[in-house]
Design a protein around this motif. Structure first.
Motif, PDB file in Angstrom:
ATOM      1  N   TYR A 257     -11.342   9.725  -1.108  1.00  0.00           N
ATOM      2  CA  TYR A 257     -10.016   8.991  -1.635  1.00  0.00           C
ATOM      3  C   TYR A 257     -10.063   7.894  -0.461  1.00  0.00           C
ATOM      4  N   TRP A 258     -10.330   8.068   0.881  1.00  0.00           N
ATOM      5  CA  TRP A 258     -10.180   7.230   1.902  1.00  0.00           C
ATOM      6  C   TRP A 258     -11.322   6.084   1.810  1.00  0.00           C
ATOM      7  N   LEU A 259     -12.580   6.542   1.052  1.00  0.00           N
ATOM      8  CA  LEU A 259     -13.727   5.498   0.828  1.00  0.00           C
ATOM      9  C   LEU A 259     -13.304   4.526  -0.128  1.00  0.00           C
ATOM     10  N   GLN A 260     -12.693   4.993  -1.152  1.00  0.00           N
ATOM     11  CA  GLN A 260     -11.923   4.113  -2.243  1.00  0.00           C
ATOM     12  C   GLN A 260     -11.043   3.084  -1.738  1.00  0.00           C
ATOM     13  N   LEU A 261      -9.886   3.941  -1.150  1.00  0.00           N
ATOM     14  CA  LEU A 261      -8.680   3.160  -0.527  1.00  0.00           C
ATOM     15  C   LEU A 261      -9.299   1.814   0.796  1.00  0.00           C
ATOM     16  N   GLN A 262     -10.244   2.366   1.399  1.00  0.00           N
ATOM     17  CA  GLN A 262     -10.723   1.351   2.296  1.00  0.00           C
ATOM     18  C   GLN A 262     -11.144  -0.058   1.643  1.00  0.00           C
ATOM     19  N   THR A 263     -11.282  -0.197   0.453  1.00  0.00           N
ATOM     20  CA  THR A 263     -11.924  -1.437  -0.126  1.00  0.00           C
ATOM     21  C   THR A 263     -10.614  -2.417  -0.280  1.00  0.00           C
ATOM     22  N   ALA A 264      -9.331  -1.930  -0.048  1.00  0.00           N
ATOM     23  CA  ALA A 264      -8.173  -2.811  -0.015  1.00  0.00           C
ATOM     24  C   ALA A 264      -7.993  -3.568   1.465  1.00  0.00           C
ATOM     25  N   PHE A 265      -8.755  -2.839   2.333  1.00  0.00           N
ATOM     26  CA  PHE A 265      -8.426  -3.335   3.842  1.00  0.00           C
ATOM     27  C   PHE A 265      -9.807  -4.651   3.944  1.00  0.00           C
ATOM     28  N   THR A 266      -9.238  -5.722   3.676  1.00  0.00           N
ATOM     29  CA  THR A 266     -10.185  -6.832   3.837  1.00  0.00           C
ATOM     30  C   THR A 266     -10.110  -8.052   4.540  1.00  0.00           C
ATOM     31  N   ALA A 267      -8.964  -8.009   5.414  1.00  0.00           N
ATOM     32  CA  ALA A 267      -8.653  -9.117   6.054  1.00  0.00           C
ATOM     33  C   ALA A 267      -9.002  -9.094   7.556  1.00  0.00           C
TER      34      ALA A 267
ATOM     35  N   LEU B 165       0.714  -1.221   0.099  1.00  0.00           N
ATOM     36  CA  LEU B 165      -0.150  -0.012   0.110  1.00  0.00           C
ATOM     37  C   LEU B 165       0.993   1.218   0.046  1.00  0.00           C
ATOM     38  N   TYR B 166       1.878   1.131   0.825  1.00  0.00           N
ATOM     39  CA  TYR B 166       2.862   2.315   0.905  1.00  0.00           C
ATOM     40  C   TYR B 166       3.481   2.765  -0.525  1.00  0.00           C
ATOM     41  N   HIS B 167       3.823   1.538  -1.080  1.00  0.00           N
ATOM     42  CA  HIS B 167       4.433   1.615  -2.622  1.00  0.00           C
ATOM     43  C   HIS B 167       3.496   2.342  -3.459  1.00  0.00           C
ATOM     44  N   PHE B 168       2.192   1.775  -3.292  1.00  0.00           N
ATOM     45  CA  PHE B 168       1.081   2.238  -4.332  1.00  0.00           C
ATOM     46  C   PHE B 168       0.974   3.677  -4.224  1.00  0.00           C
ATOM     47  N   LEU B 169       1.002   4.238  -3.017  1.00  0.00           N
ATOM     48  CA  LEU B 169       0.619   5.666  -2.549  1.00  0.00           C
ATOM     49  C   LEU B 169       2.043   6.430  -3.112  1.00  0.00           C
ATOM     50  N   ASP B 170       3.100   5.884  -2.739  1.00  0.00           N
ATOM     51  CA  ASP B 170       4.360   6.645  -2.958  1.00  0.00           C
ATOM     52  C   ASP B 170       4.417   6.814  -4.434  1.00  0.00           C
ATOM     53  N   GLU B 171       4.322   5.894  -5.461  1.00  0.00           N
ATOM     54  CA  GLU B 171       4.345   5.775  -6.740  1.00  0.00           C
ATOM     55  C   GLU B 171       3.450   6.676  -7.413  1.00  0.00           C
ATOM     56  N   GLN B 172       2.400   7.054  -6.744  1.00  0.00           N
ATOM     57  CA  GLN B 172       1.335   8.141  -7.367  1.00  0.00           C
ATOM     58  C   GLN B 172       2.086   9.338  -7.839  1.00  0.00           C
ATOM     59  N   VAL B 173       3.112   9.790  -7.015  1.00  0.00           N
ATOM     60  CA  VAL B 173       3.876  10.841  -7.625  1.00  0.00           C
ATOM     61  C   VAL B 173       4.491  10.790  -9.040  1.00  0.00           C
ATOM     62  N   GLU B 174       4.780   9.517  -9.491  1.00  0.00           N
ATOM     63  CA  GLU B 174       5.231   9.304 -10.680  1.00  0.00           C
ATOM     64  C   GLU B 174       4.054   9.075 -11.816  1.00  0.00           C
TER      65      GLU B 174
ATOM     66  N   LEU C  60      -3.653  -5.944   5.612  1.00  0.00           N
ATOM     67  CA  LEU C  60      -4.717  -4.806   5.834  1.00  0.00           C
ATOM     68  C   LEU C  60      -6.052  -5.068   6.494  1.00  0.00           C
ATOM     69  N   THR C  61      -5.979  -5.121   7.503  1.00  0.00           N
ATOM     70  CA  THR C  61      -7.407  -5.622   8.167  1.00  0.00           C
ATOM     71  C   THR C  61      -8.456  -4.374   8.406  1.00  0.00           C
ATOM     72  N   GLN C  62      -9.316  -4.982   8.695  1.00  0.00           N
ATOM     73  CA  GLN C  62     -10.504  -4.092   8.878  1.00  0.00           C
ATOM     74  C   GLN C  62     -10.364  -3.178  10.242  1.00  0.00           C
ATOM     75  N   ALA C  63      -9.784  -3.990  11.237  1.00  0.00           N
ATOM     76  CA  ALA C  63      -9.332  -3.389  12.311  1.00  0.00           C
ATOM     77  C   ALA C  63      -8.469  -2.042  12.147  1.00  0.00           C
ATOM     78  N   LEU C  64      -7.335  -2.274  11.336  1.00  0.00           N
ATOM     79  CA  LEU C  64      -6.775  -1.235  10.991  1.00  0.00           C
ATOM     80  C   LEU C  64      -7.297  -0.271  10.186  1.00  0.00           C
ATOM     81  N   ALA C  65      -8.127  -0.377   9.422  1.00  0.00           N
ATOM     82  CA  ALA C  65      -8.902   0.467   8.647  1.00  0.00           C
ATOM     83  C   ALA C  65      -9.831   1.328   9.492  1.00  0.00           C
ATOM     84  N   THR C  66     -10.410   0.702  10.510  1.00  0.00           N
ATOM     85  CA  THR C  66     -11.317   1.435  11.552  1.00  0.00           C
ATOM     86  C   THR C  66     -10.465   2.616  12.253  1.00  0.00           C
TER      87      THR C  66
END
Length: 96
Positions: free
Chosen positions: A86-96, A15-24, A56-62
């Motif tokens: 943005y957060w609403l879209q990103l939360q879909t990655a938190f599924t565990a 996830l960090y990599h995804f966010l960091d890569e957005q700059v490019e 990426l867990t639901q507890a972490l997202a909460t």
């Protein structure tokens, strides 16, 4: 704002990599702002749950959502909406 989140992130590092890569990438200034702002909250919450290899867990997202709510007065209403969308879209990655 339309994130390409059809893939699931293996862990927090991915996830960090995804966010960091957005700059490019060809993303809007709003997406860069929201991603950077959220990365700080994700990092803060993530440090409370383990290391960067954690899933990426639901507890972490909460936890992240609670931190964002507590800090909501830091942003203008317009910026708050950008981050929230943005957060609403990103939360879909938190599924565990």
């Amino acid at each position: 704002m339309n994130l390409e989140l059809s893939m699931q992130f293996e862990n927090l590092t991915a996830l960090y990599h995804f966010l960091d890569e957005q700059v490019e990438q060809d993303v809007s200034a709003d997406e860069l702002f929201a991603g950077s702002y959220l990365r700080g909250f994700i990092s803060l919450a993530g440090s409370e749950y383990g290391d960067e290899s954690q899933v990426l867990t639901q507890a972490l997202a909460t936890n992240i959502s609670e931190k964002l709510q507590a800090a909501r007065t830091e942003l203008t209403p317009q910026d708050r909406q950008i981050v929230q969308d943005y957060w609403l879209q990103l939360q879909t990655a938190f599924t565990a």
